[in-house]
Scaffold this motif. Sequence first.
Motif, PDB file in Angstrom:
ATOM      1  N   ALA A 177       0.850  -1.076   0.144  1.00 46.37           N
ATOM      2  CA  ALA A 177       0.076   0.030   0.187  1.00 46.37           C
ATOM      3  C   ALA A 177       0.844   1.298   0.051  1.00 46.37           C
ATOM      4  N   VAL A 178       1.833   1.116   0.873  1.00 40.80           N
ATOM      5  CA  VAL A 178       2.870   2.365   0.973  1.00 40.80           C
ATOM      6  C   VAL A 178       3.527   2.595  -0.374  1.00 40.80           C
ATOM      7  N   LEU A 179       3.890   1.511  -0.949  1.00 42.26           N
ATOM      8  CA  LEU A 179       4.871   1.560  -1.971  1.00 42.26           C
ATOM      9  C   LEU A 179       4.010   2.041  -3.239  1.00 42.26           C
ATOM     10  N   LEU A 180       2.547   1.737  -3.393  1.00 40.47           N
ATOM     11  CA  LEU A 180       1.872   2.177  -4.739  1.00 40.47           C
ATOM     12  C   LEU A 180       1.510   3.738  -4.288  1.00 40.47           C
ATOM     13  N   THR A 181       1.254   4.010  -3.069  1.00 44.00           N
ATOM     14  CA  THR A 181       1.155   5.528  -2.750  1.00 44.00           C
ATOM     15  C   THR A 181       2.246   6.316  -2.995  1.00 44.00           C
ATOM     16  N   MET A 182       3.366   5.727  -2.737  1.00 40.85           N
ATOM     17  CA  MET A 182       4.796   6.532  -3.324  1.00 40.85           C
ATOM     18  C   MET A 182       4.822   6.723  -4.538  1.00 40.85           C
ATOM     19  N   VAL A 183       4.547   5.534  -5.457  1.00 39.34           N
ATOM     20  CA  VAL A 183       4.961   5.456  -6.783  1.00 39.34           C
ATOM     21  C   VAL A 183       3.750   6.374  -7.601  1.00 39.34           C
ATOM     22  N   THR A 184       2.405   6.172  -7.039  1.00 35.72           N
ATOM     23  CA  THR A 184       1.290   7.086  -8.052  1.00 35.72           C
ATOM     24  C   THR A 184       1.082   8.251  -7.521  1.00 35.72           C
ATOM     25  N   GLY A 185       1.504   8.622  -6.007  1.00 34.42           N
ATOM     26  CA  GLY A 185       1.043   9.985  -5.565  1.00 34.42           C
ATOM     27  C   GLY A 185      -0.374   9.723  -4.869  1.00 34.42           C
ATOM     28  N   ASN A 186      -0.991   8.823  -5.083  1.00 35.40           N
ATOM     29  CA  ASN A 186      -2.402   8.502  -4.885  1.00 35.40           C
ATOM     30  C   ASN A 186      -2.762   8.056  -3.323  1.00 35.40           C
ATOM     31  N   PRO A 187      -3.049   9.068  -2.183  1.00 34.16           N
ATOM     32  CA  PRO A 187      -3.094   8.382  -0.803  1.00 34.16           C
ATOM     33  C   PRO A 187      -4.406   7.338  -0.703  1.00 34.16           C
ATOM     34  N   MET A 188      -4.950   7.228  -1.513  1.00 30.07           N
ATOM     35  CA  MET A 188      -6.143   6.333  -1.677  1.00 30.07           C
ATOM     36  C   MET A 188      -5.508   4.991  -1.267  1.00 30.07           C
ATOM     37  N   TYR A 189      -4.589   4.388  -2.014  1.00 31.84           N
ATOM     38  CA  TYR A 189      -3.780   3.154  -1.825  1.00 31.84           C
ATOM     39  C   TYR A 189      -3.258   2.844  -0.285  1.00 31.84           C
ATOM     40  N   ASP A 190      -2.936   3.761   0.494  1.00 29.06           N
ATOM     41  CA  ASP A 190      -2.500   3.723   1.773  1.00 29.06           C
ATOM     42  C   ASP A 190      -3.680   3.709   2.589  1.00 29.06           C
ATOM     43  N   ALA A 191      -4.827   4.266   2.250  1.00 24.62           N
ATOM     44  CA  ALA A 191      -5.949   4.178   3.114  1.00 24.62           C
ATOM     45  C   ALA A 191      -6.709   2.713   2.864  1.00 24.62           C
ATOM     46  N   LEU A 192      -6.571   2.200   1.625  1.00 27.59           N
ATOM     47  CA  LEU A 192      -7.103   0.946   1.216  1.00 27.59           C
ATOM     48  C   LEU A 192      -6.356  -0.121   1.988  1.00 27.59           C
ATOM     49  N   GLY A 193      -4.900  -0.052   2.137  1.00 33.22           N
ATOM     50  CA  GLY A 193      -3.983  -0.679   2.911  1.00 33.22           C
ATOM     51  C   GLY A 193      -4.326  -1.042   4.269  1.00 33.22           C
ATOM     52  N   SER A 194      -4.714   0.047   4.958  1.00 33.69           N
ATOM     53  CA  SER A 194      -5.182   0.116   6.389  1.00 33.69           C
ATOM     54  C   SER A 194      -6.515  -0.625   6.436  1.00 33.69           C
ATOM     55  N   ILE A 195      -7.242  -0.708   5.605  1.00 37.27           N
ATOM     56  CA  ILE A 195      -8.570  -1.138   5.496  1.00 37.27           C
ATOM     57  C   ILE A 195      -8.247  -2.997   5.452  1.00 37.27           C
ATOM     58  N   GLY A 196      -7.429  -3.253   4.557  1.00 39.73           N
ATOM     59  CA  GLY A 196      -7.005  -4.627   4.203  1.00 39.73           C
ATOM     60  C   GLY A 196      -6.383  -5.260   5.506  1.00 39.73           C
ATOM     61  N   VAL A 197      -5.479  -4.383   6.159  1.00 40.11           N
ATOM     62  CA  VAL A 197      -4.941  -4.861   7.221  1.00 40.11           C
ATOM     63  C   VAL A 197      -5.880  -5.216   8.146  1.00 40.11           C
ATOM     64  N   GLY A 198      -6.864  -4.284   8.315  1.00 40.83           N
ATOM     65  CA  GLY A 198      -7.935  -4.433   9.415  1.00 40.83           C
ATOM     66  C   GLY A 198      -8.738  -5.624   9.107  1.00 40.83           C
ATOM     67  N   VAL A 199      -9.072  -5.848   7.784  1.00 39.74           N
ATOM     68  CA  VAL A 199      -9.912  -6.986   7.485  1.00 39.74           C
ATOM     69  C   VAL A 199      -9.140  -8.448   7.831  1.00 39.74           C
ATOM     70  N   LEU A 200      -8.040  -8.317   7.293  1.00 39.53           N
ATOM     71  CA  LEU A 200      -7.287  -9.411   7.493  1.00 39.53           C
ATOM     72  C   LEU A 200      -7.087  -9.874   9.115  1.00 39.53           C
ATOM     73  N   LEU A 201      -6.999  -8.811  10.072  1.00 37.18           N
ATOM     74  CA  LEU A 201      -6.792  -8.880  11.364  1.00 37.18           C
ATOM     75  C   LEU A 201      -8.075  -9.729  12.000  1.00 37.18           C
ATOM     76  N   MET A 202      -9.077  -9.189  11.494  1.00 41.36           N
ATOM     77  CA  MET A 202     -10.777  -9.628  11.894  1.00 41.36           C
ATOM     78  C   MET A 202     -10.976 -11.155  11.534  1.00 41.36           C
TER      79      MET A 202
END
Length: 302
Positions: A177-202
């Motif tokens: 997520a962080v890598l995609l955000t860095m490459v594209t400049g779009n913070p949406m990937y970082d936010a989606l990464g946080s959601i993905g981590v949360g779903v995985l943990l649940m």
Amino acid sequence: MTEESPKAIFYALAANLGIAVCKFAAAAFTGSGSMFAEAIHSTADCGNQLLLLFGLRQARRPATVLHPLGAGRAIYFYSLIVALLLFFVGGAFSVYEGIHRLLEHEPLSHAFVALAVLGISVVLETFSLMGAIREIRKQHPDKSMWRWFRETRESDLLVVAGEDIAALAGLAIAFVAVLLTMVTGNPMYDALGSIGVGVLLMVIAWLVAREVKSMLIGESASPEVRRAIEAHLRARSEIRSIINLITLQWGRHIVVAVQAEMIDYASGRAMVDAINVIEADLQAAFPQAKWVFFEPDVPRVK
């Protein structure tokens, strides 16, 4: 099953303390939602390991009139609490944080710092997971991890292994997520990464909680231990047939209840002496069988 060995818990606690500090520093520096979610997850894990250590201590309390078999199953209660915390504090909060950042479009800065911290975290979490796997392999060298997960009666080790696996998978999601955000400049990937981590943990927390719930209700000894106990009893010359055999896992110990048809004895005292020998030999062969209840009987005609 051996006595409680909290080595895997200490490995996990040491790793998560270091990881949490690094992640919070990186989250503050970069503004990464995925990194902040990971920091909260690692902090929750530290509290979880302390709860497990407390649960192991509680499980060692001696038997009392109120709790005649001791408090061995207390560790199941604390393991269930840890699973619930992993679900709500780790998973649900990460999803909330991701949704918040998705709506706010908060930017990510200094992504290289976040990636470096995630890399360090992977190393530390791998150290923790390897410690848990060593403890598992020490007692179950021939079982696959999935089979061990489904058959184990060691709730504390189950929780630690589940946490570590979730952590490593979560780190991989956060890194991408962080890598995609860095490459594209779009913070949406970082936010989606946080959601993905949360779903995985649940998901991981739900799987762990399901297994611990079964232990809390009351499970038999593991299949291989039950088969070995039954084979040991059937091989006894004093026993004509096994009518019923019940095993109940009680923390690190086992309750064994046997109903069997005995061979003919000259007196009741001779039969009692034979039963005492059977019980002593069974406990010598299976030290985890702390309580053995033996009832001589005859098969009922159906």
